[in-house]
Design a protein around this motif. Structure first.
Motif, short mmCIF file in Angstrom:
data_model
loop_
_atom_site.label_atom_id
_atom_site.label_comp_id
_atom_site.label_asym_id
_atom_site.label_seq_id
_atom_site.Cartn_x
_atom_site.Cartn_y
_atom_site.Cartn_z
N SER A 115 11.74 29.68 30.20
CA SER A 115 11.24 30.69 31.13
C SER A 115 10.03 31.42 30.55
CB SER A 115 12.35 31.70 31.43
OG SER A 115 11.78 32.85 32.02
N PRO A 116 8.98 31.57 31.36
CA PRO A 116 7.81 32.32 30.90
C PRO A 116 8.18 33.77 30.57
CG PRO A 116 7.31 31.13 32.92
CD PRO A 116 8.79 31.04 32.72
N ALA A 117 9.33 34.24 31.06
CA ALA A 117 9.71 35.64 30.84
C ALA A 117 10.43 35.84 29.50
CB ALA A 117 10.61 36.11 31.98
N SER A 118 10.81 34.75 28.83
CA SER A 118 11.56 34.91 27.58
C SER A 118 10.62 35.42 26.48
CB SER A 118 12.16 33.56 27.15
OG SER A 118 13.14 33.15 28.09
N ASP A 119 10.89 36.63 26.01
CA ASP A 119 10.02 37.22 24.98
C ASP A 119 10.87 37.86 23.89
OD1 ASP A 119 11.10 39.42 26.15
OD2 ASP A 119 9.23 40.17 27.01
N GLN A 120 10.20 38.55 22.98
CA GLN A 120 10.85 39.13 21.81
C GLN A 120 12.01 40.05 22.21
OE1 GLN A 120 7.80 40.04 19.10
NE2 GLN A 120 9.15 40.87 17.52
N GLY A 178 -3.40 23.82 37.19
CA GLY A 178 -4.44 23.16 36.41
C GLY A 178 -3.87 22.60 35.12
N GLU A 179 -4.57 21.62 34.57
CA GLU A 179 -4.08 21.03 33.33
C GLU A 179 -4.04 22.08 32.22
OE1 GLU A 179 -5.76 17.12 32.46
OE2 GLU A 179 -5.62 17.60 30.33
N GLN A 180 -5.05 22.96 32.21
CA GLN A 180 -5.07 23.99 31.18
C GLN A 180 -3.95 25.00 31.38
OE1 GLN A 180 -8.91 25.74 30.58
NE2 GLN A 180 -9.77 23.84 29.73
N GLY A 181 -3.64 25.26 32.64
CA GLY A 181 -2.54 26.19 32.93
C GLY A 181 -1.21 25.63 32.44
N LEU A 182 -0.98 24.34 32.69
CA LEU A 182 0.25 23.71 32.21
C LEU A 182 0.26 23.67 30.68
CD1 LEU A 182 0.72 20.73 34.72
CD2 LEU A 182 2.11 22.80 34.54
N ALA A 183 -0.90 23.34 30.09
CA ALA A 183 -0.98 23.28 28.63
C ALA A 183 -0.69 24.66 28.03
CB ALA A 183 -2.36 22.79 28.20
N ALA A 184 -1.22 25.70 28.65
CA ALA A 184 -1.00 27.06 28.14
C ALA A 184 0.48 27.42 28.22
CB ALA A 184 -1.84 28.07 28.94
N TYR A 185 1.13 26.98 29.31
CA TYR A 185 2.57 27.24 29.45
C TYR A 185 3.35 26.54 28.33
CZ TYR A 185 7.33 26.28 30.96
OH TYR A 185 8.69 26.12 30.98
N VAL A 186 3.06 25.25 28.12
CA VAL A 186 3.78 24.49 27.09
C VAL A 186 3.55 25.12 25.71
CG1 VAL A 186 3.94 22.25 25.90
CG2 VAL A 186 3.68 22.32 28.39
N HIS A 187 2.29 25.42 25.42
CA HIS A 187 1.97 26.00 24.12
C HIS A 187 2.65 27.36 23.95
CE1 HIS A 187 -1.36 26.76 20.89
NE2 HIS A 187 -0.24 26.35 20.37
N GLY A 188 2.61 28.15 25.01
CA GLY A 188 3.23 29.47 24.97
C GLY A 188 4.72 29.40 24.68
N THR A 222 15.86 39.54 21.07
CA THR A 222 16.63 40.58 20.36
C THR A 222 17.98 40.78 21.04
OG1 THR A 222 14.60 41.69 19.71
CG2 THR A 222 16.62 43.01 19.64
N GLN A 223 17.93 40.84 22.37
CA GLN A 223 19.15 41.02 23.15
C GLN A 223 20.10 39.85 22.93
OE1 GLN A 223 17.98 41.70 27.25
NE2 GLN A 223 20.14 41.79 27.88
N LEU A 224 19.55 38.63 22.93
CA LEU A 224 20.37 37.43 22.71
C LEU A 224 21.05 37.50 21.34
CD1 LEU A 224 21.33 34.45 23.15
CD2 LEU A 224 19.09 33.71 22.28
N LEU A 225 20.27 37.79 20.31
CA LEU A 225 20.83 37.77 18.95
C LEU A 225 21.84 38.90 18.76
CD1 LEU A 225 17.66 36.79 16.85
CD2 LEU A 225 19.47 35.31 17.77
#
Lengths: 351, 351
Positions: A327-332, A240-250, A336-339
């Protein structure tokens, strides 16, 4: 699909048209073909005139300069636009830059705007650039290959204010619309400009007229096409357009999280507050003479290990790591692990 | 995959190289970029020089003239090669045609040979053309988009004799290698010519050097790529080289069957004995002044009905139906049905 994408830019068929092509490079090439046809209507028959030039901001994607060489302008015809130290076009100086070329006997075929720049993730001031181009009657092409998807997000749309005044837009579906590589759109404000981009023989057009339904084969560099629209559509239908928008915003918000985490450690410095899901940062190594080599070596080591895939940019004469938060999985926790990984790698670096 | 295709032409890596691109149009464009770089090494920086021309046989695919216009030569730079009345290049006159251009102050950037011509399915005399081009130091590009797959069939390979002396070859996998659209190869005899076709900035190449494995991104017009090789490979792995060869040979034989059936009815005339799986024929309507319109209308009607998909060619100033015998299911019974349908349609035609 192109009609949906046109509507997001603020355009409508049949006044405006778009075609899907195999990637942003071909989209930029097609847009510049249309720009060439507008500036030099006889170029298709007579060849590219020697006075044709284009103006590009710092950090423009390599495919734009390549297109200039492919189209017969030559790389010498690619002139820089006045930019700030982050590589963003200084909108108030575009008219003057065009004027300067024209006074030198050259003819500006197109001005390029980045939305966003692939090197920094920052947006050019489209509205000011569009005003200057309209005044000077010069084609404005917006390379929104990566950043066009922000058009779906009300909170981010303001970054692209003025895009509807451009002449052409490149927007890749395989970047932030969750579509597999390759699927890019080139969108053209005035339909006739797209139809003039690649001219056909009368014999060919004759048969085209006999076909039912829209056939844009004569508007693409590829000729025969794969079913690019289908894979974009399936994503749109599923999420859905909202689903894609939520992904981009996220992903934009996650990039801001990474930027805040970078800024909170005094071992790193960030290039700037991010405007997209690209974050440029580097190790705060002061005047380390091996800085460039180390940043690249560490990037390559992480890539070789398969742990993190960082790109890199050269801005303000310094090398920056560029994280693209896709990636939707990239989180805090992952940031932390990256830095942590980068800190240790830099401190251990013996090269 | 390109290494396998190179070996079929008679070339070997690393001396020769190839890349897969999205269709024959981009393959022809890439080959002409390489030809431009060879003839005019400064064109990438300085633009396409006004004296550049190409020589093409009658019936050359529209993408070649399009490429000339895209590359900044202009359509005026596309000059015809001397051909026989079936549109085949007269090999013995190629050297003279090149000489004529050079005496007029122009510079032949490339000679195009068709193997086979998309309009007639007939092969140009590659060996004679290669000899002339070598003598005159002019790039020979063989557009074998459709007909390259005959290289797999010992009985048909002779049609392509001399192809190994060309400088570049276009070969579409989505035509006769049973691969889905789009997947085309551009094969280049001298690897350095491919690497010169599209030049990159030093910054870009630097990163390229750091990568593992072959990376031909800098040799393609598209930049980022889809996994084109995989789908060609899966077909090859599943059917085997002999399986693909049997398919190609079978379709050539079926085309000969259709040609014999056409020749056996005095209501039809065939353009020539077929050399590929393309058969050109027409209704033997003598001097019917509506011949052109009727042939096209009947083609469109069959297409609209979804019964038969005929293409059409203009050769010897007459309109011909062009049957491309692709489907493994096309056999004598289907050809009878096709010819009966066409006979009735023509006799009933009131337009």
């Amino acid at each position: 699909m192109t009609e949906w994408m046109l509507s997001k830019v603020g355009w409508q068929p049949p006044d405006s048209s778009g075609v899907l092509v195999h990637g942003g490079s071909l989209a930029n090439l097609t847009a510049l073909l249309a720009a060439r046809a507008r500036a030099f209507p006889s170029a298709w028959e007579q060849g590219t005139p020697a006075e044709a030039v284009i103006l590009v901001p710092a950090g423009t994607h390599v495919s734009v300069a390549r297109a200039a060489s492919i189209l017969g302008l030559g790389s010498r015809a690619v002139h820089p636009l006045p930019c700030d130290d982050l590589g963003r076009t200084r909108g108030e100086r575009v008219a003057e830059a065009i004027e300067l070329q024209h006074r030198a006997g050259r003819r500006v075929m197109a001005v390029i705007a980045n939305a966003c720049a692939p090197t920094t993730g920052l947006y050019d001031p489209l509205e000011a650039m569009a005003t200057a181009c309209r005044d000077k009657r010069v084609w404005l092409h917006v390379d929104a290959a990566h950043g066009g998807s922000a058009l779906l997000v009300p909170e981010l749309r303001t970054l692209l204010r003025g895009i509807e005044q451009a002449d052409s837009v490149t927007w890749d579906a395989h970047k932030m619309l969750r579509t597999s590589t390759l699927a890019a759109a080139v969108l053209i404000r005035r339909s006739e400009d797209l139809h003039h981009a690649l001219r056909q023989s009368a014999d060919y057009l004759f048969f085209n007229d006999a076909r039912t339904g829209p056939d844009l084969m004569h508007c693409t560099v590829e000729g025969s096409k794969a079913e690019l629209g289908l894979k974009i559509f399936l994503n749109l239908a599923w999420r859905g357009e909202q689903g894609l928008a939520a992904y981009v915003h996220g992903r934009h918000q996650a990039a801001r999280t990474l930027w805040r985490m970078v800024s909170a450690r005094n071992t790193f410095e960030a290039l700037s507050e991010p405007e997209s899901n690209l974050v440029c940062f580097r190790y705060a190594d002061g005047n380390d003479p091996h800085s460039e080599v180390r940043h690249i070596a560490i990037r390559d080591r992480l890539m070789g290990q398969g742990t993190f895939h960082l790109a890199s940019s050269l801005v303000r004469n310094r090398r920056w790591w560029r994280a693209t938060v896709m990636s939707p999985a990239s989180d805090q926790a992952i940031f932390t692990q990256l830095l942590d990984t980068l800190e240790i790698a830099y401190q251990e670096a013996s090269y």
